[in-house]
Design a protein around this motif. Structure first.
Motif, short mmCIF file in Angstrom:
data_model
loop_
_atom_site.label_atom_id
_atom_site.label_comp_id
_atom_site.label_asym_id
_atom_site.label_seq_id
_atom_site.Cartn_x
_atom_site.Cartn_y
_atom_site.Cartn_z
N UNK A 67 81.13 75.42 78.79
CA UNK A 67 81.55 74.36 79.71
C UNK A 67 81.00 73.02 79.26
N UNK A 68 79.74 73.01 78.86
CA UNK A 68 79.10 71.77 78.41
C UNK A 68 79.86 71.16 77.23
N UNK A 69 80.36 72.02 76.35
CA UNK A 69 81.04 71.54 75.14
C UNK A 69 82.50 71.18 75.37
N UNK A 70 83.11 71.71 76.42
CA UNK A 70 84.57 71.56 76.57
C UNK A 70 85.02 70.76 77.79
N UNK A 71 84.24 70.78 78.88
CA UNK A 71 84.68 70.12 80.12
C UNK A 71 84.50 68.61 80.02
N UNK A 72 85.33 67.88 80.72
CA UNK A 72 85.25 66.42 80.77
C UNK A 72 84.79 65.96 82.15
N UNK A 73 84.13 64.82 82.18
CA UNK A 73 83.70 64.26 83.46
C UNK A 73 84.85 63.51 84.12
N UNK A 74 84.58 62.93 85.28
CA UNK A 74 85.63 62.27 86.04
C UNK A 74 86.20 61.06 85.31
N UNK A 75 85.43 60.51 84.35
CA UNK A 75 85.91 59.36 83.58
C UNK A 75 86.66 59.78 82.32
N UNK A 76 86.74 61.08 82.07
CA UNK A 76 87.47 61.56 80.90
C UNK A 76 86.62 61.77 79.67
N UNK A 77 85.32 61.47 79.74
CA UNK A 77 84.44 61.68 78.61
C UNK A 77 83.74 63.02 78.68
N UNK A 78 83.01 63.39 77.62
CA UNK A 78 82.26 64.67 77.65
C UNK A 78 81.18 64.64 78.71
N UNK A 79 80.87 65.81 79.27
CA UNK A 79 79.80 65.86 80.26
C UNK A 79 78.50 65.33 79.67
N UNK A 80 78.18 65.80 78.47
CA UNK A 80 77.01 65.34 77.73
C UNK A 80 77.33 65.41 76.24
N UNK A 81 76.78 64.49 75.47
CA UNK A 81 76.91 64.57 74.02
C UNK A 81 75.96 65.64 73.51
N UNK A 82 76.48 66.59 72.74
CA UNK A 82 75.62 67.65 72.20
C UNK A 82 75.97 67.86 70.73
#
Length: 243
Positions: A171-186
């Motif tokens: 999920x961390x690598x694939x899901x996007x936040x509400x602004x369309x960006x990655x949840x976290x850079x990893x």
């Protein structure tokens, strides 16, 4: 005394072999180190000790991931602390003393992981995700970090925890936040860089959990086998007196 070319041949071959051996020897990468002895070990079985060491390694792995995530996402620690080190210390202290994390709204284990990985989460996502993942692993171990003779472990819960870590990493690598960006850079894969260190650390945690789950399952099966072996040994495998 005349020395011919054939006299040099054995020496040449020997030198070539030694040089080849030196070239193929791997560079040193440290040595395996055991934990310091403690009087607390007197109250631990082998299984307790393995579970305790695995838990410590998994928590340390999560702390390392937290530090790496903060380095790639400095805006997260700035939401709750004055420095990256302060943010790291807060999460570590809360986990080690089993205190709730305020931004998780009282949620625990998988519910906390779901909240921390939600697209609309506005708090320090690094702290919330690492805390929730660690809490889930601790819950799977019966809400304990250190284990003694009176403690038992559920192999299925450990197996499920390993799958939860895999799901969280995905999920961390694939899901996007509400602004369309990655949840976290990893992890980063580009034409100029291939950094999969986050994936490797998550993989180590999953591997330890799976191995411990298998070990716990085998322990009960091996107990029965050992009992039968002891019975047979008592009858057939004892030396006979000769005087």
């Amino acid at each position: 005394m005349t020395i011919t070319r054939t006299d040099f041949l054995p020496i040449t071959l020997l030198c070539t072999a030694l040089l080849a051996g030196c070239a193929s020897s791997p560079a040193p990468h440290g040595q395996v180190k055991g934990a310091d002895a403690s009087s607390r070990e007197m109250g631990q079985s082998d299984t307790n000790r393995i579970a305790t060491l695995a838990m410590r390694a998994n928590l340390d792995g999560l702390y390392l991931l937290m530090d790496k995530l903060y380095r790639r996402n400095p805006g997260e620690w700035k939401k709750t602390a004055a420095s990256r080190e302060e943010a790291l210390g807060k999460v570590r202290e809360a986990l080690e003393t089993r205190q709730p994390w305020p931004e998780l709204q009282g949620k625990r284990d998988i519910a906390a992981m779901a909240l921390a990985l939600g697209p609309d989460f506005k708090g320090d996502r690094v702290a919330a995700f690492i805390y929730a993942t660690a809490d889930m692993i601790i819950v799977a171990h019966g809400n304990k970090i250190e284990f003694f003779l009176i403690d038992g472990l559920d192999a299925q819960h450990l197996y499920n925890a390993a799958r939860n870590v895999e799901i969280g990493a995905w999920i961390l690598a694939s899901r996007r936040n509400s602004a369309g960006g990655p949840l976290l850079l990893s992890d980063e894969i580009s034409a100029d860089m291939r950094n999969l260190s986050f994936e490797r650390e998550f993989g180590k945690i999953v591997g330890r959990l799976d191995l411990l789950a298998t070990f716990i399952t085998e322990k009960y099966r091996r107990a029965g086998i050992s009992y039968v072996q002891n019975l047979l040994g008592g009858s057939f495998f004892q030396f006979l007196p000769v005087r």
